[in-house]
Write a protein that holds these residues in place. Structure first.
Motif, PDB file in Angstrom:
ATOM      1  N   UNK A   3      -5.543  14.730   1.155  1.00 52.05           N
ATOM      2  CA  UNK A   3      -4.944  15.725   0.253  1.00 52.05           C
ATOM      3  C   UNK A   3      -4.461  16.942   1.024  1.00 52.05           C
ATOM      4  N   UNK A   4      -5.232  17.366   1.999  1.00 45.15           N
ATOM      5  CA  UNK A   4      -4.834  18.520   2.802  1.00 45.15           C
ATOM      6  C   UNK A   4      -3.547  18.222   3.563  1.00 45.15           C
ATOM      7  N   UNK A   5      -3.443  17.029   4.121  1.00 45.50           N
ATOM      8  CA  UNK A   5      -2.239  16.647   4.855  1.00 45.50           C
ATOM      9  C   UNK A   5      -1.055  16.508   3.897  1.00 45.50           C
ATOM     10  N   UNK A   6      -1.319  16.049   2.698  1.00 42.04           N
ATOM     11  CA  UNK A   6      -0.237  15.925   1.704  1.00 42.04           C
ATOM     12  C   UNK A   6       0.354  17.291   1.373  1.00 42.04           C
ATOM     13  N   UNK A   7      -0.467  18.333   1.434  1.00 34.87           N
ATOM     14  CA  UNK A   7       0.014  19.686   1.162  1.00 34.87           C
ATOM     15  C   UNK A   7       0.817  20.256   2.330  1.00 34.87           C
TER      16      UNK A   7
END
Length: 130
Positions: A3-7
């Protein structure tokens, strides 16, 4: 982590961490994807190039591994693991090509593999895996 990388999909550090997590989980294709994206985000980072090249070699993509490891070697000729794997891959490809009757291509691979050796300066090992 995903999720962090998706942001922040272009964050090379986040993608690198994600690749390490994928490696530990045995997710080969996801690892390669994360490393390719990290490498695109920071093309001149020798560590990312090394990690991607080594991952490609582990996955059996010899031609792509040689290409990326050659770039990693250009960026950091003192990286022992990169140099060693590059020589091994070029030699193996040369032997395969020779067995297939492609003498000219085999000679080219051998010729490229021979001069690869770390300089007399300090060599370094770094955590290029992952």
């Amino acid at each position: 982590l995903e999720r962090a990388v998706a942001l922040a999909p272009g964050d090379a550090d986040g993608l690198s961490l994600l690749a390490t997590a994928y490696e530990r989980q045995g997710r080969v294709e996801d690892r390669l994807d994360a490393l390719e994206r990290a490498h695109r985000a920071r093309r001149d980072d020798p560590t990312l190039a090394a990690r991607l090249g080594l991952a490609l070699a582990d996955a059996g993509d010899v031609d792509a591994a040689i290409s990326v490891l050659s770039r990693a070697h250009e960026l950091d000729a003192e990286h022992v693991e990169v140099t060693t794997r590059l020589v091994q891959l070029r030699t193996a490809r040369a032997q395969r090509r020779a067995a297939e009757g492609q003498a000219g291509l085999a000679q080219g691979d051998f010729t490229q593999a021979l001069p690869l050796s770390p300089s007399d300066g300090a060599l370094r090992l770094s955590p290029a895996r992952g």
